[in-house]
Design a protein around this motif. Structure first.
Motif, PDB file in Angstrom:
ATOM      1  N   SER A 154       0.832  -1.204   0.000  1.00 47.33           N
ATOM      2  CA  SER A 154       0.000   0.000   0.000  1.00 47.33           C
ATOM      3  C   SER A 154       0.864   1.250   0.000  1.00 47.33           C
ATOM      4  CB  SER A 154      -0.849   0.026   1.265  1.00 47.33           C
ATOM      5  OG  SER A 154      -1.708  -1.076   1.287  1.00 47.33           O
ATOM      6  N   SER A 155       0.249   2.373  -0.449  1.00 46.82           N
ATOM      7  CA  SER A 155       1.003   3.616  -0.324  1.00 46.82           C
ATOM      8  C   SER A 155       1.012   4.034   1.143  1.00 46.82           C
ATOM      9  CB  SER A 155       0.402   4.704  -1.212  1.00 46.82           C
ATOM     10  OG  SER A 155      -0.957   4.530  -1.361  1.00 46.82           O
ATOM     11  N   GLY A 156       2.038   4.762   1.538  1.00 43.30           N
ATOM     12  CA  GLY A 156       2.162   5.171   2.936  1.00 43.30           C
ATOM     13  C   GLY A 156       1.041   6.133   3.310  1.00 43.30           C
ATOM     14  N   VAL A 157       0.261   5.777   4.313  1.00 42.62           N
ATOM     15  CA  VAL A 157      -0.859   6.632   4.748  1.00 42.62           C
ATOM     16  C   VAL A 157      -0.723   6.830   6.247  1.00 42.62           C
ATOM     17  CG1 VAL A 157      -3.375   6.726   5.031  1.00 42.62           C
ATOM     18  CG2 VAL A 157      -2.405   5.897   2.889  1.00 42.62           C
ATOM     19  N   ASP A 158      -0.897   8.047   6.675  1.00 46.49           N
ATOM     20  CA  ASP A 158      -0.809   8.383   8.088  1.00 46.49           C
ATOM     21  C   ASP A 158      -1.970   7.709   8.845  1.00 46.49           C
ATOM     22  OD1 ASP A 158      -0.002   9.727  10.354  1.00 46.49           O
ATOM     23  OD2 ASP A 158      -1.414  11.353   9.978  1.00 46.49           O
ATOM     24  N   PRO A 159      -1.693   7.010   9.973  1.00 47.08           N
ATOM     25  CA  PRO A 159      -2.765   6.329  10.712  1.00 47.08           C
ATOM     26  C   PRO A 159      -3.899   7.276  11.115  1.00 47.08           C
ATOM     27  CG  PRO A 159      -0.614   5.731  11.604  1.00 47.08           C
ATOM     28  CD  PRO A 159      -0.369   6.772  10.559  1.00 47.08           C
ATOM     29  N   SER A 160      -3.585   8.559  11.332  1.00 52.82           N
ATOM     30  CA  SER A 160      -4.661   9.463  11.759  1.00 52.82           C
ATOM     31  C   SER A 160      -5.677   9.681  10.641  1.00 52.82           C
ATOM     32  CB  SER A 160      -4.095  10.789  12.255  1.00 52.82           C
ATOM     33  OG  SER A 160      -3.393  11.396  11.213  1.00 52.82           O
ATOM     34  N   SER A 161      -5.220   9.645   9.371  1.00 51.55           N
ATOM     35  CA  SER A 161      -6.206   9.814   8.299  1.00 51.55           C
ATOM     36  C   SER A 161      -7.041   8.544   8.138  1.00 51.55           C
ATOM     37  CB  SER A 161      -5.546  10.226   6.979  1.00 51.55           C
ATOM     38  OG  SER A 161      -4.542   9.318   6.631  1.00 51.55           O
ATOM     39  N   VAL A 162      -6.466   7.389   8.518  1.00 55.24           N
ATOM     40  CA  VAL A 162      -7.272   6.147   8.471  1.00 55.24           C
ATOM     41  C   VAL A 162      -8.320   6.201   9.578  1.00 55.24           C
ATOM     42  CG1 VAL A 162      -7.178   3.629   8.626  1.00 55.24           C
ATOM     43  CG2 VAL A 162      -5.299   4.869   7.553  1.00 55.24           C
ATOM     44  N   LEU A 163      -7.929   6.716  10.722  1.00 52.39           N
ATOM     45  CA  LEU A 163      -8.867   6.803  11.860  1.00 52.39           C
ATOM     46  C   LEU A 163     -10.055   7.712  11.557  1.00 52.39           C
ATOM     47  CD1 LEU A 163      -6.964   7.114  15.261  1.00 52.39           C
ATOM     48  CD2 LEU A 163      -8.766   5.489  14.654  1.00 52.39           C
ATOM     49  N   SER A 164      -9.846   8.669  10.678  1.00 52.60           N
ATOM     50  CA  SER A 164     -10.955   9.589  10.401  1.00 52.60           C
ATOM     51  C   SER A 164     -11.923   9.047   9.347  1.00 52.60           C
ATOM     52  CB  SER A 164     -10.410  10.966   9.991  1.00 52.60           C
ATOM     53  OG  SER A 164      -9.682  10.813   8.796  1.00 52.60           O
ATOM     54  N   VAL A 165     -11.640   7.855   8.819  1.00 55.03           N
ATOM     55  CA  VAL A 165     -12.569   7.232   7.863  1.00 55.03           C
ATOM     56  C   VAL A 165     -13.818   6.779   8.635  1.00 55.03           C
ATOM     57  CG1 VAL A 165     -12.925   5.178   6.407  1.00 55.03           C
ATOM     58  CG2 VAL A 165     -10.796   6.477   6.235  1.00 55.03           C
ATOM     59  N   PRO A 166     -15.024   7.191   8.203  1.00 56.17           N
ATOM     60  CA  PRO A 166     -16.238   6.774   8.919  1.00 56.17           C
ATOM     61  C   PRO A 166     -16.325   5.246   9.011  1.00 56.17           C
ATOM     62  CG  PRO A 166     -16.753   8.390   7.216  1.00 56.17           C
ATOM     63  CD  PRO A 166     -15.316   8.039   7.041  1.00 56.17           C
ATOM     64  N   GLY A 167     -16.594   4.756  10.206  1.00 54.74           N
ATOM     65  CA  GLY A 167     -16.726   3.312  10.408  1.00 54.74           C
ATOM     66  C   GLY A 167     -15.457   2.659  10.923  1.00 54.74           C
ATOM     67  N   VAL A 168     -14.334   3.392  10.930  1.00 57.60           N
ATOM     68  CA  VAL A 168     -13.089   2.815  11.476  1.00 57.60           C
ATOM     69  C   VAL A 168     -13.043   3.096  12.973  1.00 57.60           C
ATOM     70  CG1 VAL A 168     -10.571   3.039  11.556  1.00 57.60           C
ATOM     71  CG2 VAL A 168     -11.747   2.918   9.358  1.00 57.60           C
ATOM     72  N   GLU A 169     -12.833   2.033  13.736  1.00 56.12           N
ATOM     73  CA  GLU A 169     -12.794   2.218  15.181  1.00 56.12           C
ATOM     74  C   GLU A 169     -11.365   2.344  15.710  1.00 56.12           C
ATOM     75  OE1 GLU A 169     -15.509   0.257  18.116  1.00 56.12           O
ATOM     76  OE2 GLU A 169     -13.676  -0.874  18.523  1.00 56.12           O
ATOM     77  N   ALA A 170     -10.446   1.536  15.169  1.00 56.78           N
ATOM     78  CA  ALA A 170      -9.092   1.539  15.722  1.00 56.78           C
ATOM     79  C   ALA A 170      -8.078   1.187  14.642  1.00 56.78           C
ATOM     80  CB  ALA A 170      -8.990   0.533  16.860  1.00 56.78           C
ATOM     81  N   VAL A 171      -6.868   1.680  14.845  1.00 55.16           N
ATOM     82  CA  VAL A 171      -5.760   1.376  13.930  1.00 55.16           C
ATOM     83  C   VAL A 171      -4.591   0.906  14.780  1.00 55.16           C
ATOM     84  CG1 VAL A 171      -4.154   2.325  12.240  1.00 55.16           C
ATOM     85  CG2 VAL A 171      -6.504   3.175  12.326  1.00 55.16           C
ATOM     86  N   ALA A 172      -4.108  -0.282  14.500  1.00 58.16           N
ATOM     87  CA  ALA A 172      -2.960  -0.794  15.263  1.00 58.16           C
ATOM     88  C   ALA A 172      -1.781  -0.929  14.316  1.00 58.16           C
ATOM     89  CB  ALA A 172      -3.293  -2.144  15.877  1.00 58.16           C
ATOM     90  N   GLU A 173      -0.668  -0.377  14.711  1.00 57.73           N
ATOM     91  CA  GLU A 173       0.525  -0.488  13.871  1.00 57.73           C
ATOM     92  C   GLU A 173       1.294  -1.722  14.299  1.00 57.73           C
ATOM     93  OE1 GLU A 173       2.106   2.456  11.782  1.00 57.73           O
ATOM     94  OE2 GLU A 173       1.725   4.038  13.242  1.00 57.73           O
ATOM     95  N   SER A 174       1.621  -2.562  13.319  1.00 55.56           N
ATOM     96  CA  SER A 174       2.332  -3.788  13.678  1.00 55.56           C
ATOM     97  C   SER A 174       3.766  -3.444  14.058  1.00 55.56           C
ATOM     98  CB  SER A 174       2.326  -4.761  12.504  1.00 55.56           C
ATOM     99  OG  SER A 174       2.846  -4.119  11.387  1.00 55.56           O
ATOM    100  N   ARG A 175       4.316  -4.178  14.994  1.00 52.36           N
ATOM    101  CA  ARG A 175       5.692  -3.923  15.418  1.00 52.36           C
ATOM    102  C   ARG A 175       6.639  -4.692  14.520  1.00 52.36           C
ATOM    103  NH1 ARG A 175       6.084  -5.386  20.859  1.00 52.36           N
ATOM    104  NH2 ARG A 175       4.340  -4.431  21.908  1.00 52.36           N
ATOM    105  N   SER A 176       7.658  -4.022  14.018  1.00 47.54           N
ATOM    106  CA  SER A 176       8.577  -4.666  13.088  1.00 47.54           C
ATOM    107  C   SER A 176       9.440  -5.695  13.807  1.00 47.54           C
ATOM    108  CB  SER A 176       9.473  -3.603  12.457  1.00 47.54           C
ATOM    109  OG  SER A 176      10.549  -4.232  11.810  1.00 47.54           O
ATOM    110  N   PRO A 177       9.707  -6.845  13.171  1.00 43.02           N
ATOM    111  CA  PRO A 177      10.615  -7.823  13.783  1.00 43.02           C
ATOM    112  C   PRO A 177      12.088  -7.431  13.628  1.00 43.02           C
ATOM    113  CG  PRO A 177       9.765  -8.673  11.709  1.00 43.02           C
ATOM    114  CD  PRO A 177       9.105  -7.327  11.927  1.00 43.02           C
TER     115      PRO A 177
END
Ligand code: PEP
Ligand code: MN
Length: 346
Positions: free
Chosen positions: A59-82
């Motif tokens: 995917s293209s890089g998208v700021d988690p805050s803009s994903v959170l503002s999508v109607p119907g999105v409750e939470a965004v969790a960023e995976s921790r890199s190994p």
């Protein structure tokens, strides 16, 4: 990134909005959804079936805050890199006076497969320095498929190469085959090479890291990119000054070329993961006539440099003669690459 859909929201509508943001998303059923790590926004909460979307790496890089503002999105969790240290390293590594990767132009690493004698490496070093090569390569400890093949001149060859490089102002890259030799290699090398067969020799990775030198980590011949990056993380966690990845071909099914040069991996690592990756077309193809075209292809794909075997008399080389370029052939190749490789995708 893992996106949790609010209960009562229409997952299909949410998916449409996410796709419109440039995300490639895969729906996950509740039972398979991984436990969230650091969560932005409200927690998923208990009770009721939930839809989650896993965001694909392409995917293209998208700021988690803009994903959170999508109607119907409750939470965004960023995976921790190994491999957090590798991620933090960035696209370039300093090796003595040379920078590999980032905005720097292509780095040329060249020399014989095996260091054959003091005079041989000295003469070749003089020629290579005149062609614009920055790092002298050569094996003192050789990983050979057959125990009857030439195994390298060992410690004394390291001294020959260091002296030849010093006289010509070159850096040194050479392979450590065994944890027992890694200290001696680190004293003589600016960049410690870990060979393909040893990419997952964790004791060796640890020992190489502990020297504090930068490491050139060749890809195992059947290693995935995740395995390769985790091997790099081993070096960094134990103290390596940096890790440069080296694609040298993976096992294919057609013996027409020695291996299969994976330039897709090079482009992915260089452009998407922003890591310094160089290409060894010599071991990738096993044929000197393919070195020049594949070198140019590697630079176009985003390689930060090339590792190329060169010999003044390939027919007499103690190892890998058929894939060695003559010094003048390397000179012609370097001359044909007039502009630094394009390093960004627009
Ligand atoms: C080498 O570069 O000398 C070598 C043996 O390469 P690889 O580990 O890629 O086979
Ligand atoms: Mn070789």
């Amino acid at each position: 990134m893992l996106i949790t859909v609010r209960s009562g929201a229409d997952p299909a509508e949410v998916q449409k909005s996410l796709v419109a943001l440039g995300l490639w998303v895969r729906p996950l059923v509740e039972a398979r959804a991984p436990v969230a790590g650091a969560t932005a926004g409200a927690s998923a909460g208990a009770g009721g079936a939930r839809t989650h979307f896993l965001v694909e790496a392409c995917s293209s890089g998208v700021d988690p805050s803009s994903v959170l503002s999508v109607p119907g999105v409750e939470a965004v969790a960023e995976s921790r890199s190994p491999h957090p240290l590798l991620d933090r390293q960035g696209p370039s590594v300093r090796v003595g006076r040379v920078t590999i990767g980032g905005e720097a132009g292509p780095v040329w690493m060249a020399g014989p497969c095996s260091i054959e004698s003091a005079a041989h490496i000295d003469e070749l070093a003089a020629q290579l320095a005149g062609l614009g090569v920055q790092l002298l390569r050569g094996g003192a400890f050789k990983p050979r498929s057959s125990p009857y093949s030439f195994q390298g001149h060992g410690l004394q060859a390291l001294g020959w190469m260091r002296e030849a490089a010093r006289r010509r102002g070159l850096g040194v890259v050479t392979e450590a085959l065994d944890a027992a030799d890694v200290g001696a290699v680190a004293e003589m090398a600016d960049l410690i090479q870990i060979g393909s067969r040893n990419m997952q020799n964790f004791a060796l990775l640890k020992a190489a890291g502990q020297t504090g030198r930068p490491v050139l980590l060749k890809r195992g011949m059947a290693a995935t990119l995740d395995e390769w990056r985790l091997a790099a993380e081993y070096c960094l966690v134990h103290g390596a000054a940096g890790v440069v990845l080296c694609e040298r071909g993976i096992r294919g099914f057609d013996p027409s070329t020695r291996n299969l040069l994976d330039l897709g991996a090079v482009a992915l690592l260089a452009h998407h993961h922003r890591l310094p990756v160089v290409v060894d077309p010599s071991h990738a193809t096993g044929r000197r006539d393919l070195i020049a075209p594949l070198s140019r292809a590697a630079l176009a794909a985003g390689a930060a440099g090339l590792l190329i075997e060169v010999h003044a008399s390939p027919g007499e080389a103690l190892s890998d003669g058929p894939q060695a370029l003559l010094p003048e052939e390397l000179g012609a190749l370097i001359g044909s690459v007039t502009r630094p490789a394009e390093r960004t995708i627009s």
